[in-house]
Design a protein around this motif. Structure first.
Motif, mmCIF file in Angstrom:
data_model
loop_
_atom_site.group_PDB
_atom_site.id
_atom_site.type_symbol
_atom_site.label_atom_id
_atom_site.label_comp_id
_atom_site.label_asym_id
_atom_site.label_seq_id
_atom_site.Cartn_x
_atom_site.Cartn_y
_atom_site.Cartn_z
ATOM 1 N N ILE A 95 -0.860 -8.364 -4.111
ATOM 2 C CA ILE A 95 -1.837 -7.014 -4.435
ATOM 3 C C ILE A 95 -1.168 -5.951 -4.064
ATOM 4 O O ILE A 95 -0.608 -5.601 -3.135
ATOM 5 N N GLU A 155 -1.372 4.975 -5.125
ATOM 6 C CA GLU A 155 -1.984 6.255 -5.504
ATOM 7 C C GLU A 155 -1.469 6.960 -6.790
ATOM 8 O O GLU A 155 -2.324 7.665 -7.447
ATOM 9 N N GLN A 183 -2.712 -8.676 -8.745
ATOM 10 C CA GLN A 183 -3.808 -7.572 -8.461
ATOM 11 C C GLN A 183 -3.175 -6.032 -8.306
ATOM 12 O O GLN A 183 -2.307 -6.218 -7.514
ATOM 13 N N THR A 239 0.769 -1.061 0.066
ATOM 14 C CA THR A 239 0.034 -0.094 0.214
ATOM 15 C C THR A 239 0.844 1.324 0.091
ATOM 16 O O THR A 239 1.666 1.501 1.093
ATOM 17 N N GLU A 256 -12.315 -1.814 -14.201
ATOM 18 C CA GLU A 256 -11.232 -2.948 -13.971
ATOM 19 C C GLU A 256 -10.913 -3.616 -15.479
ATOM 20 O O GLU A 256 -11.653 -3.925 -16.356
ATOM 21 N N SER A 273 -7.667 4.421 -5.190
ATOM 22 C CA SER A 273 -8.394 3.883 -4.284
ATOM 23 C C SER A 273 -9.342 5.217 -3.643
ATOM 24 O O SER A 273 -10.549 4.901 -3.066
ATOM 25 N N ARG A 319 -7.242 -2.566 -11.552
ATOM 26 C CA ARG A 319 -8.615 -1.981 -11.142
ATOM 27 C C ARG A 319 -8.173 -0.470 -10.934
ATOM 28 O O ARG A 319 -7.361 -0.116 -10.144
ATOM 29 N N LYS A 379 -4.162 -2.052 -7.965
ATOM 30 C CA LYS A 379 -5.472 -1.080 -7.517
ATOM 31 C C LYS A 379 -4.703 -0.021 -7.580
ATOM 32 O O LYS A 379 -3.841 0.413 -6.568
ATOM 33 N N LEU A 380 -5.492 1.096 -8.307
ATOM 34 C CA LEU A 380 -5.184 2.629 -8.252
ATOM 35 C C LEU A 380 -6.358 3.295 -8.048
ATOM 36 O O LEU A 380 -7.514 3.037 -8.362
ATOM 37 N N SER A 421 -1.474 -1.697 -3.975
ATOM 38 C CA SER A 421 -2.227 -0.797 -4.112
ATOM 39 C C SER A 421 -1.345 0.582 -4.182
ATOM 40 O O SER A 421 -0.659 0.863 -3.292
#
Length: 552
Positions: A398, A402, A419, A377, A525, A424, A520, A421-422, A400
């Protein structure tokens, strides 16, 4: 039929069709094509047809009982080239739309200039485009339209905010790219000297904001630039502002520098050989330098940076600054389940590689070789690639981030689930923007009511007007305008933050993407179902797109 009963007569800019019914033509009906043929064969062929009038003429000829009287119908008219000027809402652009002449005059330079003067268009006019417009007016077919931008203002250039330039490298720049000793080898035991500063040493330079450059609109009005924001130094512990230059931050004691976005601090430095059962856990109110490894089960807490020259294995590290690890971070599978190593830093996290590791960073997370089966993260970007862009693999886990992800290889041939993730926090920011927009609208409505009340009071004779009420209304107007200006400024700032986050939220893969990768971005996605070459994955028009890159 014969056209002996039809006659064309010009009447100024109009064209009359004189219709007379003769005995020899009573058996024949008049068709639209007959009138069109008559016009095409005449010198009035390019006039603008009036369809309703032509139909009236047909009805009269075909259905009227009269056989001797003649009647005239205005069936066409001559029209000069039509010019329509449109100006953008912000008065930064002017467009001209031409409609081709119907047998009339073409556009003249005098007429065009007169229109520009009438519309008060005095700046940003393109002479080449005006000349092209004049030429085009002669080429247009009757009724054909053509639109061209003929003037453009110059937008203001916003000033830059205060910038801060570090004058000393951080630990990651030293430890991940150490300098050679005289013997051609790196002596990590000298690292303490390399990453510490002395009293009075310059640490950071502040570059003042700029005022920007004003622009202008097509009416010649000045478009004022938004000046950059002035940001003060964050004078951390162990630092001071130079007396001779207020834009330079100096070290006020010896120690390890801790980098911040708008300032720095200098922490006391604790140096240990290794961290294991012989040293116990470390909790230090400063920076910690480990000249070896951190063994399994150990904990290191530091208010400042944590720098490790060796390997971290199944340990727990918390830093108020950066975490920098020269080699790798190793977790493992125990009893069929991941046993994670834990790294948490308010600053950035840097290492050569990490596997089975949980990483939380308040800035970027940077690795040179690989990131395998980790949970990351990052408030900044996640970069898994070496300086020459030859290595860098993200496999499993995973991630994540920014501010985007950059790597060379994403996923693995085996199709391991990976995975990313951006954005969030995207929904929260969008909600804040929409809520503030609604508040601005409400404030504008309240201001409008105050203005109406002020106008109403101004119509009341002075001797009958309440001075106290007038002052109260005036004060309310000023207050509403001030609040509205602050809200609009805040809204603009949120919009800029939104655009910056949107621009940063992309996944850049310099080599290959394997199946099993999912990305995502906000609420959209993307899943890789096949092997893909170098590309950039980003959000455009509320859709995720993959743009090809040149593989390196």
């Amino acid at each position: 039929m014969t056209d002996s009963g039809l006659k064309l007569e010009p009447d100024g800019s109009q064209l009359r069709l004189v219709v007379s019914k003769q005995m020899e033509n009573t058996c024949q009906s008049l068709q639209h094509a007959d009138i069109e043929s008559l016009l095409e064969a005449s010198e009035f062929y390019s006039y603008c047809r009036l369809d309703d009038a032509i139909q009236d003429a047909l009805d009269y000829y075909n259905h009227s009982a009269s056989e001797t009287e003649s009647t005239a119908f205005i069936i066409a008219e001559r029209k000069d080239v039509a010019l329509e000027m449109s100006i953008s809402d912000d008065c930064m652009f002017a467009y001209v739309t031409l409609t081709g002449a119907y047998g009339g005059e073409r556009l003249t330079a005098q007429g065009l200039i007169a229109t520009l003067k009438q519309q008060r268009i005095v700046r940003g006019v393109s002479k080449k485009r005006l000349q092209y417009l004049l030429q085009k007016s002669w080429e247009l077919e009757p009724g054909e339209t053509f639109t061209l931008k003929i003037a453009a203002g110059r937008p203001a250039v916003a000033g830059t905010d205060t910038r801060f330039e570090p004058l000393v490298p951080d630990a990651s720049q030293r430890i991940l790219a150490p300098q050679d000793s005289d013997h051609g080898k790196v002596d990590m035991r000298d690292l303490g000297k390399l990453i510490t500063v002395e009293i009075g040493q310059p640490l950071m330079r502040r570059i003042p904001p700029t005022s920007g450059e004003p622009g202008y609109d097509i009416h010649g009005n000045v478009v004022h630039a938004v000046a950059g924001k002035a940001i003060a130094f964050e004078v951390g512990i162990g630092t001071r502002i130079s007396e001779s230059d207020s834009n330079v931050l100096l070290a006020d004691k010896e120690g390890m520098p801790r980098h911040g976005q708008t300032g720095m601090a200098v922490d006391d430095l604790l140096t240990v050989e290794n961290v294991d059962v012989s040293t116990g856990h470390i909790d230090f109110n400063g920076a910690v330098l480990v000249l070896g490894d951190i063994s399994s089960g150990m904990k290191v807490n530091a208010v400042g940076n944590i720098t490790v020259t060796g390997v971290v294995e199944l340990a727990d590290l918390h830093a108020g600054g950066d975490i920098t690890i020269a080699n790798g971070v190793i977790g493992r599978i125990q009893d069929g389940k991941p046993a994670y190593c834990h790294l948490k830093a308010l600053g950035k996290v840097s290492a050569k590689f990490a596997q089975y590791t949980q990483i939380e960073s308040g800035a970027d997370t940077e690795l040179h070789l690989h990131l395998a089966h980790c949970v990351v993260t990052a408030q900044g970007a996640v970069k898994v690639i070496d300086p020459v862009q030859r290595h860098g693999t993200v496999t499993g886990g995973i991630i994540s981030a920014e501010k985007g992800v950059c790597t060379r290889i994403l996923g693995a041939e085996a199709g391991i689930e990976t995975q990313l993730k951006l954005l969030s926090q995207f929904d929260d920011l969008r909600t804040d923007i929409d809520a503030l927009k609604a508040e601005i609208k409400n404030q504008e409505e309240r201001l409008h009511q105050v203005v109406l009340l002020q106008m109403k009071l101004s119509k009341v004779p002075k001797q009958k007007r309440s001075h106290e009420l007038a002052e109260k209304v005036a004060e309310s107007k000023v207050q509403f305008m001030s609040t509205l200006a602050e809200m609009k400024s805040q809204h603009l700032s949120l919009q800029q933050s939104y655009q910056q986050q949107l621009a940063a939220a992309q996944v850049e893969v310099r080599g290959l993407i394997y199946p099993g990768v999912s990305v995502r971005i906000a609420d959209k996605e993307f899943a890789a179902e096949r092997e893909m070459a170098a590309c950039r994955i980003q959000l455009e028009q509320h859709k995720i797109v993959c743009l090809p890159l040149s593989a390196t």
